[in-house]
Design a protein around this motif. Structure first.
Motif, PDB file in Angstrom:
ATOM      1  N   GLY A 374       0.516  -1.428   0.081  1.00  0.00           N
ATOM      2  CA  GLY A 374      -0.185  -0.498  -0.405  1.00  0.00           C
ATOM      3  C   GLY A 374       1.210   1.361   0.297  1.00  0.00           C
ATOM      4  O   GLY A 374       0.346   2.157  -0.103  1.00  0.00           O
ATOM      5  N   ARG A 502       5.125   8.628  -5.083  1.00  0.00           N
ATOM      6  CA  ARG A 502       3.951   8.564  -6.043  1.00  0.00           C
ATOM      7  C   ARG A 502       4.683  10.390  -6.614  1.00  0.00           C
ATOM      8  O   ARG A 502       5.826  10.789  -5.856  1.00  0.00           O
ATOM      9  CB  ARG A 502       2.386   9.514  -5.687  1.00  0.00           C
ATOM     10  N   LYS A 508      -1.038   9.357  -0.800  1.00  0.00           N
ATOM     11  CA  LYS A 508      -1.457   8.096   0.099  1.00  0.00           C
ATOM     12  C   LYS A 508      -1.700   8.114   1.644  1.00  0.00           C
ATOM     13  O   LYS A 508      -0.788   8.605   2.631  1.00  0.00           O
ATOM     14  CB  LYS A 508      -0.371   7.175  -0.030  1.00  0.00           C
TER      15      LYS A 508
END
Ligand code: WT7
Length: 646
Positions: A374, A502, A508
């Motif tokens: 994740g 990113r 996130k």
């Protein structure tokens, strides 16, 4: 060519083979992982220059049959397929492959009775309960396209998704508990319906908690009534084309509203099954627990499709890691003898912060492999996971992938690969991971850059639902000939990959993916707000936290805003964002500012705002691209003043 991997030499040999003969490799994988009604005419038909991604053209299969009927035929009828654990202590339900098959067939018949046809879209807004798994597998069985909406999304988000995919049906529940918090799912659906969801003919409502009554609307059909009318547990799985769409899952990007990531039946299931097997190396007697919510891709691939297609017992947990106490995970691990446990860095950090005693109260001796996914995992959290939870005797697999990739692309193979804390290690065989420099040139050896993939694989998304142009532009234009992941990464001297995060405007929070654009759009619906900028700032527990800068409208500013008034608007904005996007988008901090740093083309320079959000006002980096750099001084003045007034 046997794609099975038992040792490091196998990995090297199979990877070499896959690199040189990709179609032969994926042909062997497809045959090995699944049962097909008809084999393909063409293994792959993909071209990144035109954004064409098709796997196993000409083949036919049924996804639900692969997960259920096939497992029963293989003698797993009485084996546990799904172990469900509710939020509250003591709430549990186990379904064998035969029982799950029966429930899925019943629901398939019920969908048929409602007139739901192959290709119709079904939105599913359910918590992590068996009925969610059943709904998904029933849609897959009849060929209806499921689109699961995570329970943390609000009415507006539900409506946007339902409108985009034109769902005929919403399947929901009256609500559920996460920890001690009641989530009013039906209330959100009713609100979405009130805002207008013209494609929706019916809302199926499961009475998850009979003690919470709900208002029955004309479009409602209680799950229990619906099922009672379709008692048959026989349903022959029809053949579908490998290219038929299996599901749409919405995810955030750099711009605009979330996009509907589309996955196809044949390629996706092949890859879910393959990646689950190769990374986690499950054995027949294993109990596999991925703690994700099925509302995210992780839940689709590794709570349901991956393990079930491999005949592996899977655990479905409705609750949160810390309820009733931070030992809950390990209590469940012991009770159900979980051998493979797959969770997220945020959960690991929260549990580590709660103290080792909650872990040590439980034996955990059934655990063999611990996975994470994740967001990047910091070495401290990785070490705690292996040393405290795994008592140094387990394999830790840090798995890198995305909603778009369908399954894991970079990860160690449990018990086989060497590992380094914080690195996802190496690409899976068949996955052509590359690093490009800023100019888009391929770099070799040790180097930082942008993470791209050079060649398609069966799990790759095949399109953005209803928007082929967006699919092409988002993923294939920045680096022509490559799939652009949006992540920055580094390859070290030994070839290990370190994903940094990113490089686009995606943030996130606790591993949940949010686009700054959608948060900013939500802020701008507040009547006093002219502009807003959302940034992610590093946070020790949640990875990133949401920080919002907002600019008030001129007419509001003219009224001489006091600090208190600005702060009140900030508090209102928190509610606005939660309402428009969902509870998962709760801003940590909001600051009113006189303006925002922008480029000449009007793009917000988040790099500078990120520093300011962390209290850094001096070394703000390059300002030459700014349209008006005086705004920086004005912002710094206001921000410093506010801090000193507190
Ligand atoms: C983004 C994709 C696919 C599972 C859930 C997330 C980040 C994911 C890792 C990892 C570093 C990671 C990336 C990626 N990410 N796994 N092991 N190490 N970063 O799916 O919501 O589509 O998000 O999550 O930034 O691009 P997603």
């Amino acid at each position: 060519m046997n794609p099975k991997i038992d040792c490091w030499e196998d990995y090297v040999r199979v990877s070499e083979f896959a690199l040189h003969s990709p179609d032969l490799f994926w042909d062997a994988v497809g045959r090995r992982q699944l049962q097909w009604h008809k084999y393909w005419d063409l293994v792959s038909d993909c071209d990144y220059r035109t954004a064409r991604v098709n796997w196993y053209t000409g083949a036919e299969l049924n996804v639900s049959e692969n997960c259920l009927d096939r497992q029963i035929q293989a003698g797993r009828g009485d084996k546990k397929a799904l172990i469900w654990i509710g939020n509250h202590l003591g709430e549990e339900r186990t379904l064998t492959f035969s029982e799950l098959h029966g429930e899925v067939c019943r629901m398939s018949n019920a969908l048929d009775n409602l007139g739901v046809k192959k290709g119709d879209r079904v939105a599913i807004y359910l918590p992590n309960i068996p009925e969610l798994a059943i709904s998904i597998l029933a849609c897959a069985r009849i060929g209806a396209i499921h689109s699961v909406i995570f329970g943390g999304f609000s009415a507006s988000s539900i409506r946007n998704r339902v409108l985009d995919c034109g769902a005929r049906l919403i399947v929901t529940a009256n609500g559920n508990y996460r920890g001690t918090k009641w989530i009013d799912l039906k209330g959100q659906v009713d609100e979405a319906m009130a805002m207008g969801c013209p494609s929706v003919e019916r809302v199926i409502v499961l009475n998850r908690h009979p003690s919470h009554s709900y208002i029955r609307k004309s479009y409602d059909l209680p799950w229990e009534e619906w099922m009672a009318a379709s008692v048959s547990v026989d349903h022959t799985a029809p053949s579908h084309s490998a290219l038929d769409p299996l599901f749409i899952l919405y995810t955030s990007g750099s711009t605009g509203v979330p996009k509907g990531v589309l996955h196809q039946m044949g390629g996706y299931l092949t890859y879910a099954s393959y990646s689950n097997e190769i990374v986690f190396q499950p054995r027949e007697e294993d109990v596999f627990w991925c703690t994700a919510d099925i509302g995210w891709i992780t839940g689709h691939t590794y709570v349901l499709y991956g393990p079930l297609s491999n005949g592996v017992t899977t655990v479905l947990y409705e609750g949160v890691p810390t309820y009733p106490d931070p030992g809950r995970f390990w209590e469940i691990v012991d009770r159900h003898q979980v051998s493979i446990f797959y969770s997220a860095p945020t959960a690991i950090r929260i549990l580590a912060a709660a103290g080792d005693s909650f872990v040590q109260k439980h034996s955990r001796k059934s655990l063999r492999t611990l996975g994470t996914v994740g967001e990047p995992i910091n070495p401290e959290a990785w070490n705690w996971y292996r040393d405290v939870v795994g008592e140094k005797r387990v394999s830790v697999v840090d798995t890198w992938w995305q909603t778009e990739t369908g399954g894991i692309l970079i990860a160690p193979l449990a018990g086989i690969s060497s590992v380094k804390p914080g690195s996802a290690s190496f690409p899976l065989p068949g996955i052509d991971i590359q690093i490009l420099d800023d100019q888009g040139n391929l770099v070799q050896g040790e180097s930082p850059g942008t993470l791209v993939v050079g060649r398609s694989w069966p799990g790759q998304m095949v399109g953005v639902y209803g928007d082929p142009k967006r699919f092409f532009e988002t993923y294939f234009t920045q680096f022509p000939g490559y799939y652009g992941t949006g992540d920055g990464a580094r390859r070290d001297r030994e070839g290990f990959y370190w994903v940094i995060g990113r490089t686009d405007d995606v943030i996130k929070i606790s591993g949940h993916r949010l686009g700054t654009a959608e948060i900013e759009a939500a802020c701008m619906t507040h009547p006093s707000v002219a502009e807003a900028a959302a940034v992610g700032v590093p946070d020790v527990l949640t990875g990133e936290a949401l920080h919002i800068f907002f600019v008030l409208k001129n007419e509001v500013l003219l009224l001489e805003q006091s600090v208190e008034q600005v702060e009140r608007i900030g508090r209102e904005l928190v509610q606005v964002v939660r309402k428009q996007v969902g509870a998962l988008a709760s801003p940590r901090k909001l600051q009113g500012v006189p303006g925002l740093p922008k480029t000449r083309s009007g793009k917000i320079v988040r790099r500078i705002l990120k520093k300011m959000a962390q209290g850094e006002y001096e070394d703000l980096g390059d300002r030459t691209t700014l349209a008006d750099s005086a705004v920086i001084e004005q912002m710094v003045m206001v921000l410093k003043k506010r801090t000193s007034q507190k």
